[in-house]
Design an enzyme around this catalytic site. Structure first.
Site, PDB file in Angstrom:
ATOM      1  CB  ILE A  87       8.138  -9.280  -1.856  1.00  0.00           C
ATOM      2  CG1 ILE A  87       9.166  -8.490  -1.043  1.00  0.00           C
ATOM      3  CG2 ILE A  87       8.598  -9.561  -3.270  1.00  0.00           C
ATOM      4  CD1 ILE A  87      10.454  -9.239  -0.744  1.00  0.00           C
ATOM      5  CB  CYS A  88       8.678  -4.904  -3.063  1.00  0.00           C
ATOM      6  SG  CYS A  88       9.562  -3.353  -3.258  1.00  0.00           S
ATOM      7  CG  HIS A  89       6.435  -1.069  -5.436  1.00  0.00           C
ATOM      8  ND1 HIS A  89       7.726  -1.095  -4.943  1.00  0.00           N
ATOM      9  CD2 HIS A  89       6.037   0.224  -5.402  1.00  0.00           C
ATOM     10  CE1 HIS A  89       8.096   0.138  -4.640  1.00  0.00           C
ATOM     11  NE2 HIS A  89       7.091   0.961  -4.903  1.00  0.00           N
TER      12      HIS A  89
END
Length: 180
Positions: free
Chosen positions: A105-107
């Site tokens: 998730i995300c970065h």
């Protein structure tokens, strides 16, 4: 299923660790916090220090063989640190080589890029990673959650903390299918 949650010693976005962790525990899975160093990790709430969590296993002393799946929480500093650690990158790559499911998730896809496992895959992330993903041979999409099976394993990705509910449901569904 025994699920590894890989984080750096510092910089993981706390909610991106705790929400998927609790969802896995609630679904009856065994969760294991893996890091590059023993001791504790320092989580963050964006740029402010959050809680600390005890490391249960250390990369280099454990292997993908002992887990059914891998979750990579985000935060900006967390995957940036992990992608500079050869053992962490090799640990991640092994899940793909062995065909085990991975959720990021995300970065967190920065670590996937460093492991050279996004080529030919379709994934999402925090929007600032889209050029990095494309340059690594992946296809970036702006979706709440993306499940990609264009490879040796299933890859579940999501953009940001606001997507956590959908991310947790999707990764748990995929991991359950793989365990069956």
């Amino acid at each position: 299923m025994r699920i590894a949650f890989l984080t750096a010693p510092e910089g993981v976005e706390q909610i991106e660790l705790t929400d998927p962790w609790q969802a896995a525990v609630d679904a009856g899975h065994e969760t294991v916090l893996v890091s590059t160093e023993p001791g504790k990790i320092q989580a963050f709430n964006h740029l402010d220090k959050g809680d600390t969590f005890p490391v249960q296993e250390v990369v280099g002393e454990t292997s993908a063989d002992s887990f059914g799946g891998l979750v990579l929480p985000g935060g900006v500093a967390n995957p940036d640190f992990l992608r500079t650690d050869e053992k962490a990158v090799a640990f991640v790559r092994d899940f793909f080589t062995q065909g085990r499911p991975v959720a990021a998730i995300c970065h967190a896809p920065w670590t996937l890029i460093e492991a050279d496992v996004v080529r030919g895959r379709v994934l999402t992330s925090w929007p600032s990673l889209q050029t990095d993903i494309r340059n690594a041979g992946g296809t970036w999409v702006d979706e709440q959650v993306k499940v990609c099976d264009h490879g040796n394993n299933k890859l579940v990705t999501s953009r940001k903390p606001d997507d956590l509910k959908a991310f947790c449901q999707a990764y748990l569904d995929v991991f359950a299918q793989e365990a069956a």
